[in-house]
Design a protein around this motif. Sequence first.
Motif, PDB file in Angstrom:
ATOM      1  N   ASP A 107      32.512  80.622  34.612  1.00 25.22           N
ATOM      2  CA  ASP A 107      33.935  80.950  34.703  1.00 25.22           C
ATOM      3  C   ASP A 107      34.123  82.461  34.678  1.00 25.22           C
ATOM      4  O   ASP A 107      35.054  82.989  35.274  1.00 25.22           O
ATOM      5  CB  ASP A 107      34.698  80.318  33.543  1.00 25.22           C
ATOM      6  N   GLY A 108      33.242  83.133  33.951  1.00 23.23           N
ATOM      7  CA  GLY A 108      33.283  84.583  33.835  1.00 23.23           C
ATOM      8  C   GLY A 108      31.888  85.150  33.877  1.00 23.23           C
ATOM      9  O   GLY A 108      30.910  84.457  33.551  1.00 23.23           O
ATOM     10  N   ILE A 109      31.797  86.403  34.296  1.00 21.74           N
ATOM     11  CA  ILE A 109      30.493  87.067  34.384  1.00 21.74           C
ATOM     12  C   ILE A 109      30.610  88.463  33.798  1.00 21.74           C
ATOM     13  O   ILE A 109      31.498  89.233  34.182  1.00 21.74           O
ATOM     14  CB  ILE A 109      29.991  87.150  35.840  1.00 21.74           C
ATOM     15  N   VAL A 110      29.725  88.763  32.852  1.00 18.15           N
ATOM     16  CA  VAL A 110      29.586  90.120  32.344  1.00 18.15           C
ATOM     17  C   VAL A 110      28.404  90.716  33.083  1.00 18.15           C
ATOM     18  O   VAL A 110      27.305  90.153  33.063  1.00 18.15           O
ATOM     19  CB  VAL A 110      29.336  90.143  30.821  1.00 18.15           C
ATOM     20  N   VAL A 111      28.624  91.827  33.767  1.00 15.85           N
ATOM     21  CA  VAL A 111      27.559  92.486  34.521  1.00 15.85           C
ATOM     22  C   VAL A 111      27.265  93.812  33.835  1.00 15.85           C
ATOM     23  O   VAL A 111      28.110  94.697  33.792  1.00 15.85           O
ATOM     24  CB  VAL A 111      27.973  92.737  35.995  1.00 15.85           C
ATOM     25  N   GLY A 112      26.062  93.927  33.281  1.00 16.19           N
ATOM     26  CA  GLY A 112      25.660  95.156  32.607  1.00 16.19           C
ATOM     27  C   GLY A 112      24.521  95.825  33.342  1.00 16.19           C
ATOM     28  O   GLY A 112      23.609  95.156  33.848  1.00 16.19           O
ATOM     29  N   THR A 113      24.585  97.153  33.408  1.00 11.11           N
ATOM     30  CA  THR A 113      23.548  97.902  34.105  1.00 11.11           C
ATOM     31  C   THR A 113      23.376  99.282  33.487  1.00 11.11           C
ATOM     32  O   THR A 113      24.353  99.891  33.053  1.00 11.11           O
ATOM     33  CB  THR A 113      23.900  98.073  35.604  1.00 11.11           C
ATOM     34  N   PRO A 114      22.157  99.769  33.460  1.00  7.61           N
ATOM     35  CA  PRO A 114      21.998 101.184  33.158  1.00  7.61           C
ATOM     36  C   PRO A 114      22.417 101.977  34.389  1.00  7.61           C
ATOM     37  O   PRO A 114      22.407 101.451  35.508  1.00  7.61           O
ATOM     38  CB  PRO A 114      20.497 101.336  32.887  1.00  7.61           C
ATOM     39  N   VAL A 115      22.789 103.222  34.180  1.00  4.13           N
ATOM     40  CA  VAL A 115      23.156 104.086  35.301  1.00  4.13           C
ATOM     41  C   VAL A 115      21.980 105.006  35.598  1.00  4.13           C
ATOM     42  O   VAL A 115      21.469 105.688  34.714  1.00  4.13           O
ATOM     43  CB  VAL A 115      24.425 104.906  34.982  1.00  4.13           C
ATOM     44  N   TYR A 116      21.561 104.967  36.854  1.00  2.00           N
ATOM     45  CA  TYR A 116      20.520 105.854  37.350  1.00  2.00           C
ATOM     46  C   TYR A 116      21.090 106.578  38.566  1.00  2.00           C
ATOM     47  O   TYR A 116      21.651 105.939  39.462  1.00  2.00           O
ATOM     48  CB  TYR A 116      19.276 105.077  37.790  1.00  2.00           C
ATOM     49  N   LYS A 117      20.951 107.887  38.617  1.00  2.00           N
ATOM     50  CA  LYS A 117      21.411 108.663  39.775  1.00  2.00           C
ATOM     51  C   LYS A 117      22.875 108.350  40.108  1.00  2.00           C
ATOM     52  O   LYS A 117      23.236 108.178  41.267  1.00  2.00           O
ATOM     53  CB  LYS A 117      20.544 108.396  40.996  1.00  2.00           C
ATOM     54  N   ALA A 118      23.703 108.218  39.080  1.00  2.00           N
ATOM     55  CA  ALA A 118      25.153 107.993  39.208  1.00  2.00           C
ATOM     56  C   ALA A 118      25.508 106.657  39.852  1.00  2.00           C
ATOM     57  O   ALA A 118      26.588 106.504  40.411  1.00  2.00           O
ATOM     58  CB  ALA A 118      25.821 109.140  39.947  1.00  2.00           C
ATOM     59  N   ALA A 119      24.614 105.669  39.754  1.00  2.00           N
ATOM     60  CA  ALA A 119      24.895 104.355  40.330  1.00  2.00           C
ATOM     61  C   ALA A 119      24.254 103.262  39.468  1.00  2.00           C
ATOM     62  O   ALA A 119      23.443 103.551  38.584  1.00  2.00           O
ATOM     63  CB  ALA A 119      24.358 104.281  41.747  1.00  2.00           C
ATOM     64  N   TYR A 120      24.609 102.030  39.741  1.00  2.00           N
ATOM     65  CA  TYR A 120      23.997 100.910  39.027  1.00  2.00           C
ATOM     66  C   TYR A 120      22.533 100.780  39.439  1.00  2.00           C
ATOM     67  O   TYR A 120      22.094 101.357  40.435  1.00  2.00           O
ATOM     68  CB  TYR A 120      24.788  99.622  39.249  1.00  2.00           C
ATOM     69  N   SER A 121      21.777 100.024  38.678  1.00  2.00           N
ATOM     70  CA  SER A 121      20.331  99.960  38.893  1.00  2.00           C
ATOM     71  C   SER A 121      19.966  99.335  40.236  1.00  2.00           C
ATOM     72  O   SER A 121      20.660  98.462  40.759  1.00  2.00           O
ATOM     73  CB  SER A 121      19.659  99.167  37.765  1.00  2.00           C
ATOM     74  N   GLY A 122      18.831  99.773  40.770  1.00  2.00           N
ATOM     75  CA  GLY A 122      18.303  99.199  42.002  1.00  2.00           C
ATOM     76  C   GLY A 122      17.951  97.735  41.827  1.00  2.00           C
ATOM     77  O   GLY A 122      18.077  96.939  42.761  1.00  2.00           O
ATOM     78  N   LEU A 123      17.525  97.372  40.626  1.00  2.00           N
ATOM     79  CA  LEU A 123      17.196  95.977  40.350  1.00  2.00           C
ATOM     80  C   LEU A 123      18.441  95.101  40.494  1.00  2.00           C
ATOM     81  O   LEU A 123      18.392  94.034  41.126  1.00  2.00           O
ATOM     82  CB  LEU A 123      16.610  95.848  38.940  1.00  2.00           C
ATOM     83  N   LEU A 124      19.552  95.560  39.931  1.00  2.00           N
ATOM     84  CA  LEU A 124      20.802  94.810  40.074  1.00  2.00           C
ATOM     85  C   LEU A 124      21.196  94.738  41.549  1.00  2.00           C
ATOM     86  O   LEU A 124      21.626  93.695  42.049  1.00  2.00           O
ATOM     87  CB  LEU A 124      21.913  95.447  39.245  1.00  2.00           C
TER      88      LEU A 124
END
Length: 186
Positions: A69-86
């Motif tokens: 119903d809901g999604i929490v999306v967490g990411t570290p910031v690398y080079k001013a953007a979300y992770s490449g893995l995400l």
Amino acid sequence: MPTVLSLSGSPSATSRTARLLRLLDARLASQGHRVVPLDVRELPAEALLGADFAHPALVRVRELIEAADGIVVGTPVYKAAYSGLLKCLLDLLPQYALTGKTVLPLATGGSPAHVLAVDYALRPVLSSMGALHIVPGWFVIDRDIEARPDGRTVLAPAAEQALLPLLDQFSAAVHRAAPARLAATA
């Protein structure tokens, strides 16, 4: 009981991002949500990098997203953007995979210089994927996430004071949207 998928886009096994999400998962569970944690780093690299849409692990991720119903999306910031893995995972999802979902974007990083990554890098992607409602996101500085020797994670008081009301707003939005979403799929 509404279901929340808690998605960590960190490649690190000792991730502050994942620690933050697991801390928030406990609060969401105490508010009546069924929380399903998912660390993208645990998905098979060959499936992600090879764009193996039929891989059972990626099929399962799509099923978890569909059921949430809901999604929490967490990411570290690398080079001013979300992770490449995400990004690898998001690129493999259907264009409108988040249709009808309430989403909370979160980011962690070493410097407040990257605080806008939530609104200028992550939010547009989530929006383009059809999210029904994206609550205000938040950026947490790494030093505000303390990993205690006993395994507990503690947020600095100022970070907690800013983040928890947003989490509660997300929780309330998911509770409101869940019955409508269930009725629409029935």
